[in-house]
Scaffold this motif. Structure first.
Motif, PDB file in Angstrom:
ATOM      1  N   VAL A   2       0.851  -1.183   0.000  1.00  0.00           N
ATOM      2  CA  VAL A   2       0.000   0.000   0.000  1.00  0.00           C
ATOM      3  C   VAL A   2       0.887   1.233   0.000  1.00  0.00           C
ATOM      4  O   VAL A   2       1.837   1.325   0.775  1.00  0.00           O
ATOM      5  CB  VAL A   2      -0.929   0.013   1.223  1.00  0.00           C
ATOM      6  N   GLN A   3       0.561   2.162  -0.863  1.00  0.00           N
ATOM      7  CA  GLN A   3       1.255   3.445  -0.897  1.00  0.00           C
ATOM      8  C   GLN A   3       0.327   4.516  -0.338  1.00  0.00           C
ATOM      9  O   GLN A   3      -0.869   4.532  -0.643  1.00  0.00           O
ATOM     10  CB  GLN A   3       1.685   3.818  -2.316  1.00  0.00           C
ATOM     11  N   LEU A   4       0.895   5.394   0.469  1.00  0.00           N
ATOM     12  CA  LEU A   4       0.111   6.459   1.105  1.00  0.00           C
ATOM     13  C   LEU A   4       0.684   7.807   0.702  1.00  0.00           C
ATOM     14  O   LEU A   4       1.897   8.026   0.815  1.00  0.00           O
ATOM     15  CB  LEU A   4       0.142   6.312   2.623  1.00  0.00           C
ATOM     16  N   VAL A   5      -0.177   8.701   0.268  1.00  0.00           N
ATOM     17  CA  VAL A   5       0.236  10.048  -0.105  1.00  0.00           C
ATOM     18  C   VAL A   5      -0.543  11.039   0.742  1.00  0.00           C
ATOM     19  O   VAL A   5      -1.774  11.094   0.677  1.00  0.00           O
ATOM     20  CB  VAL A   5      -0.003  10.319  -1.600  1.00  0.00           C
ATOM     21  N   GLU A   6       0.188  11.807   1.522  1.00  0.00           N
ATOM     22  CA  GLU A   6      -0.422  12.783   2.422  1.00  0.00           C
ATOM     23  C   GLU A   6      -0.355  14.179   1.807  1.00  0.00           C
ATOM     24  O   GLU A   6       0.560  14.500   1.046  1.00  0.00           O
ATOM     25  CB  GLU A   6       0.312  12.790   3.767  1.00  0.00           C
ATOM     26  N   SER A   7      -1.306  15.007   2.210  1.00  0.00           N
ATOM     27  CA  SER A   7      -1.299  16.398   1.777  1.00  0.00           C
ATOM     28  C   SER A   7      -2.048  17.241   2.794  1.00  0.00           C
ATOM     29  O   SER A   7      -2.786  16.701   3.628  1.00  0.00           O
ATOM     30  CB  SER A   7      -1.938  16.538   0.393  1.00  0.00           C
ATOM     31  N   GLY A   8      -1.854  18.544   2.719  1.00  0.00           N
ATOM     32  CA  GLY A   8      -2.630  19.454   3.551  1.00  0.00           C
ATOM     33  C   GLY A   8      -1.887  20.118   4.682  1.00  0.00           C
ATOM     34  O   GLY A   8      -2.450  20.983   5.367  1.00  0.00           O
ATOM     35  N   GLY A   9      -0.644  19.746   4.907  1.00  0.00           N
ATOM     36  CA  GLY A   9       0.109  20.394   5.975  1.00  0.00           C
ATOM     37  C   GLY A   9       0.480  21.816   5.602  1.00  0.00           C
ATOM     38  O   GLY A   9       0.250  22.268   4.485  1.00  0.00           O
ATOM     39  N   GLY A  10       1.054  22.526   6.574  1.00  0.00           N
ATOM     40  CA  GLY A  10       1.483  23.887   6.303  1.00  0.00           C
ATOM     41  C   GLY A  10       1.655  24.693   7.560  1.00  0.00           C
ATOM     42  O   GLY A  10       1.717  24.142   8.667  1.00  0.00           O
ATOM     43  N   LEU A  11       1.750  26.009   7.364  1.00  0.00           N
ATOM     44  CA  LEU A  11       1.931  26.941   8.466  1.00  0.00           C
ATOM     45  C   LEU A  11       0.629  27.681   8.717  1.00  0.00           C
ATOM     46  O   LEU A  11      -0.002  28.192   7.783  1.00  0.00           O
ATOM     47  CB  LEU A  11       3.047  27.940   8.112  1.00  0.00           C
ATOM     48  N   TRP A  36      -4.006   8.764  12.157  1.00  0.00           N
ATOM     49  CA  TRP A  36      -3.004   9.817  12.092  1.00  0.00           C
ATOM     50  C   TRP A  36      -2.171   9.796  13.371  1.00  0.00           C
ATOM     51  O   TRP A  36      -2.710   9.652  14.478  1.00  0.00           O
ATOM     52  CB  TRP A  36      -3.669  11.186  11.939  1.00  0.00           C
ATOM     53  N   TYR A  37      -0.877   9.947  13.191  1.00  0.00           N
ATOM     54  CA  TYR A  37       0.071  10.050  14.291  1.00  0.00           C
ATOM     55  C   TYR A  37       0.877  11.329  14.087  1.00  0.00           C
ATOM     56  O   TYR A  37       0.893  11.897  12.995  1.00  0.00           O
ATOM     57  CB  TYR A  37       1.013   8.840  14.303  1.00  0.00           C
ATOM     58  N   ARG A  38       1.546  11.762  15.123  1.00  0.00           N
ATOM     59  CA  ARG A  38       2.403  12.938  14.979  1.00  0.00           C
ATOM     60  C   ARG A  38       3.668  12.787  15.805  1.00  0.00           C
ATOM     61  O   ARG A  38       3.671  12.093  16.827  1.00  0.00           O
ATOM     62  CB  ARG A  38       1.668  14.217  15.361  1.00  0.00           C
ATOM     63  N   GLN A  39       4.699  13.460  15.335  1.00  0.00           N
ATOM     64  CA  GLN A  39       5.980  13.411  16.022  1.00  0.00           C
ATOM     65  C   GLN A  39       6.590  14.802  16.027  1.00  0.00           C
ATOM     66  O   GLN A  39       6.899  15.351  14.971  1.00  0.00           O
ATOM     67  CB  GLN A  39       6.921  12.416  15.346  1.00  0.00           C
ATOM     68  N   ALA A  40       6.758  15.346  17.227  1.00  0.00           N
ATOM     69  CA  ALA A  40       7.412  16.634  17.396  1.00  0.00           C
ATOM     70  C   ALA A  40       8.914  16.402  17.555  1.00  0.00           C
ATOM     71  O   ALA A  40       9.343  15.306  17.939  1.00  0.00           O
ATOM     72  CB  ALA A  40       6.848  17.352  18.612  1.00  0.00           C
ATOM     73  N   PRO A  41       9.733  17.411  17.287  1.00  0.00           N
ATOM     74  CA  PRO A  41      11.188  17.249  17.401  1.00  0.00           C
ATOM     75  C   PRO A  41      11.593  16.772  18.795  1.00  0.00           C
ATOM     76  O   PRO A  41      11.150  17.327  19.805  1.00  0.00           O
ATOM     77  CB  PRO A  41      11.713  18.657  17.121  1.00  0.00           C
ATOM     78  N   ASP A  89       0.571  21.773  18.808  1.00  0.00           N
ATOM     79  CA  ASP A  89       0.181  20.817  17.766  1.00  0.00           C
ATOM     80  C   ASP A  89       1.241  20.731  16.664  1.00  0.00           C
ATOM     81  O   ASP A  89       1.146  19.897  15.766  1.00  0.00           O
ATOM     82  CB  ASP A  89      -1.152  21.227  17.138  1.00  0.00           C
ATOM     83  N   THR A  90       2.251  21.587  16.736  1.00  0.00           N
ATOM     84  CA  THR A  90       3.317  21.570  15.746  1.00  0.00           C
ATOM     85  C   THR A  90       4.043  20.236  15.759  1.00  0.00           C
ATOM     86  O   THR A  90       4.511  19.781  16.809  1.00  0.00           O
ATOM     87  CB  THR A  90       4.313  22.710  16.018  1.00  0.00           C
ATOM     88  N   ALA A  91       4.117  19.588  14.594  1.00  0.00           N
ATOM     89  CA  ALA A  91       4.738  18.270  14.484  1.00  0.00           C
ATOM     90  C   ALA A  91       4.690  17.827  13.026  1.00  0.00           C
ATOM     91  O   ALA A  91       4.048  18.468  12.188  1.00  0.00           O
ATOM     92  CB  ALA A  91       4.000  17.247  15.347  1.00  0.00           C
ATOM     93  N   VAL A  92       5.369  16.729  12.758  1.00  0.00           N
ATOM     94  CA  VAL A  92       5.176  16.037  11.486  1.00  0.00           C
ATOM     95  C   VAL A  92       4.049  15.037  11.700  1.00  0.00           C
ATOM     96  O   VAL A  92       4.091  14.238  12.649  1.00  0.00           O
ATOM     97  CB  VAL A  92       6.452  15.314  11.020  1.00  0.00           C
ATOM     98  N   GLY A 108       4.815  11.574   5.787  1.00  0.00           N
ATOM     99  CA  GLY A 108       4.713  12.642   6.776  1.00  0.00           C
ATOM    100  C   GLY A 108       4.502  14.002   6.140  1.00  0.00           C
ATOM    101  O   GLY A 108       4.998  14.280   5.050  1.00  0.00           O
ATOM    102  N   THR A 109       3.754  14.838   6.830  1.00  0.00           N
ATOM    103  CA  THR A 109       3.522  16.203   6.374  1.00  0.00           C
ATOM    104  C   THR A 109       3.680  17.137   7.574  1.00  0.00           C
ATOM    105  O   THR A 109       3.168  16.854   8.667  1.00  0.00           O
ATOM    106  CB  THR A 109       2.135  16.348   5.714  1.00  0.00           C
ATOM    107  N   GLN A 110       4.394  18.229   7.365  1.00  0.00           N
ATOM    108  CA  GLN A 110       4.700  19.142   8.452  1.00  0.00           C
ATOM    109  C   GLN A 110       3.527  20.061   8.736  1.00  0.00           C
ATOM    110  O   GLN A 110       2.961  20.671   7.824  1.00  0.00           O
ATOM    111  CB  GLN A 110       5.931  19.983   8.116  1.00  0.00           C
TER     112      GLN A 110
END
Length: 115
Positions: A2-11, A36-41, A89-92, A108-110
């Motif tokens: 399965v291939q996953l393509v994400e979109s919609g991230g931004g500032l 959905w998962y997220r990872q902050a620095p 909420d800032t994360a990838v 991942g999308t930032q």
């Protein structure tokens, strides 16, 4: 596979909204949970929201009432509507799909929320 393509991230400024999308392609039969998962620095990857094939949803406490997960089974796409965004909420953000005994991840999308 399965291939996953994400979109919609931004500032976005605090209090704003973003909508993430994740489209699955390839061998998409018998997809069970999508999430959905997220990872902050410097932090571990944590779950944000999950929706199963029957539409049942689960959310992290930190996003309840602000984020909404949904899916379009005909399009094999999962969405995450994020409202009232906060700087924390800032994360990838990563899309995840569970299929039988396999788990697939997007690239991942930032998402960056400024104060």
């Amino acid at each position: 596979q399965v291939q996953l393509v994400e979109s919609g991230g931004g500032l976005v400024q605090a209090g704003g909204s973003l909508r993430l999308s994740c489209a699955a392609s390839g061998s998409t039969f018998r997809i069970n949970a999508m999430g959905w998962y997220r990872q902050a620095p410097g932090k571990q990857r944590d779950v944000v929201a999950i929706i199963n094939s029957g539409g049942t949803t689960n959310y992290a406490d930190s996003v309840k009432g602000r984020f909404t997960i949904s899916r379009d089974n005909a399009k094999n796409t999962v969405y995450l509507q994020m409202n009232s965004l906060k700087p924390e909420d800032t994360a990838v953000y990563y899309c995840n799909v569970v299929q039988s005994q396999s788990s697939w991840w997007g690239q991942g999308t930032q998402v960056t929320v400024s104060a």
